[in-house]
Design a protein around this motif. Structure first.
Motif, PDB file in Angstrom:
ATOM      1  N   CYS A  10      29.702  25.729 -21.201  1.00  0.00           N
ATOM      2  CA  CYS A  10      28.501  25.907 -20.380  1.00  0.00           C
ATOM      3  C   CYS A  10      28.252  27.383 -20.104  1.00  0.00           C
ATOM      4  O   CYS A  10      27.117  27.858 -20.205  1.00  0.00           O
ATOM      5  N   GLU A  11      29.298  28.116 -19.766  1.00  0.00           N
ATOM      6  CA  GLU A  11      29.156  29.545 -19.494  1.00  0.00           C
ATOM      7  C   GLU A  11      28.689  30.300 -20.732  1.00  0.00           C
ATOM      8  O   GLU A  11      27.816  31.171 -20.652  1.00  0.00           O
TER       9      GLU A  11
ATOM     10  N   GLN B  12      25.055  29.387 -21.397  1.00  0.00           N
ATOM     11  CA  GLN B  12      24.202  30.016 -20.387  1.00  0.00           C
ATOM     12  C   GLN B  12      23.976  31.494 -20.720  1.00  0.00           C
ATOM     13  O   GLN B  12      22.861  31.992 -20.596  1.00  0.00           O
ATOM     14  N   ARG B  13      25.012  32.180 -21.171  1.00  0.00           N
ATOM     15  CA  ARG B  13      24.895  33.603 -21.528  1.00  0.00           C
ATOM     16  C   ARG B  13      24.097  33.829 -22.803  1.00  0.00           C
ATOM     17  O   ARG B  13      23.288  34.741 -22.900  1.00  0.00           O
TER      18      ARG B  13
ATOM     19  N   SER C 260      22.265  31.395 -24.645  1.00  0.00           N
ATOM     20  CA  SER C 260      21.107  30.495 -24.754  1.00  0.00           C
ATOM     21  C   SER C 260      21.168  29.526 -25.930  1.00  0.00           C
ATOM     22  O   SER C 260      20.739  28.397 -25.828  1.00  0.00           O
TER      23      SER C 260
ATOM     24  N   LEU D 178      21.861  19.395 -19.654  1.00  0.00           N
ATOM     25  CA  LEU D 178      21.949  20.844 -19.563  1.00  0.00           C
ATOM     26  C   LEU D 178      21.572  21.546 -20.859  1.00  0.00           C
ATOM     27  O   LEU D 178      21.423  22.767 -20.879  1.00  0.00           O
TER      28      LEU D 178
ATOM     29  N   TRP E  58      20.626  25.881 -24.554  1.00  0.00           N
ATOM     30  CA  TRP E  58      20.772  25.744 -23.100  1.00  0.00           C
ATOM     31  C   TRP E  58      19.412  25.490 -22.455  1.00  0.00           C
ATOM     32  O   TRP E  58      18.453  26.199 -22.710  1.00  0.00           O
ATOM     33  N   THR E  59      19.345  24.482 -21.584  1.00  0.00           N
ATOM     34  CA  THR E  59      18.113  24.184 -20.841  1.00  0.00           C
ATOM     35  C   THR E  59      18.393  24.046 -19.355  1.00  0.00           C
ATOM     36  O   THR E  59      17.479  23.748 -18.587  1.00  0.00           O
TER      37      THR E  59
ATOM     38  N   THR F  72      20.336  28.557 -14.437  1.00  0.00           N
ATOM     39  CA  THR F  72      21.395  29.552 -14.260  1.00  0.00           C
ATOM     40  C   THR F  72      22.492  29.135 -13.306  1.00  0.00           C
ATOM     41  O   THR F  72      23.520  29.778 -13.237  1.00  0.00           O
ATOM     42  N   ASP F  73      22.312  28.088 -12.537  1.00  0.00           N
ATOM     43  CA  ASP F  73      23.303  27.687 -11.540  1.00  0.00           C
ATOM     44  C   ASP F  73      24.022  26.437 -12.013  1.00  0.00           C
ATOM     45  O   ASP F  73      23.429  25.389 -12.157  1.00  0.00           O
ATOM     46  N   LEU F  74      25.346  26.543 -12.211  1.00  0.00           N
ATOM     47  CA  LEU F  74      26.129  25.408 -12.695  1.00  0.00           C
ATOM     48  C   LEU F  74      26.701  24.567 -11.565  1.00  0.00           C
ATOM     49  O   LEU F  74      27.383  23.594 -11.800  1.00  0.00           O
TER      50      LEU F  74
END
Length: 67
Positions: A11-12, A15-16, A18, A49, A60-61, A64-66
Motif C-alpha cells: 500500500c505504501e 501510494q508513493r 501510483s 484501494l 492506486w485509487t 493518501t490516508d491509510l
C-alpha cells in the motif's frame, strides 16, 4: 513477514508511485501468482484501494490516508 506487513508495504509503495506492475511486485517482494491474486482480491475488491489496468498494472485509487 505477515500478510498484514506485506499489505502495508505494498500500500505504501502504491501510494508513493501510483502505479506498479504485477511483475515488479513479484520481483520486489518475491511473490507467487497466488500471492498476487490474493493481494488483488484484498486491494481491489475488499478494500477498494486500487484498480487493475489490463491485467498488468495495479493503480492506486485510495487517496493518501491509510488509517
Amino acid at each position: 513477514m505477515t500478510f498484514e506487513d506485506l499489505f502495508a508495504q505494498i500500500c505504501e509503495l502504491l501510494q508513493r508511485q501510483s502505479r506498479v506492475s504485477y511483475w515488479a511486485l513479484k520481483r520486489r517482494f518475491d511473490l507467487s501468482d497466488d500471492d498476487i491474486e490474493g493481494l488483488k482480491d484484498e486491494l481491489i475488491y475488499a478494500k477498494r484501494l486500487a484498480m487493475d489496468e489490463d491485467g498488468r498494472v495495479l493503480v492506486w485509487t485510495g487517496g493518501t490516508d491509510l488509517t
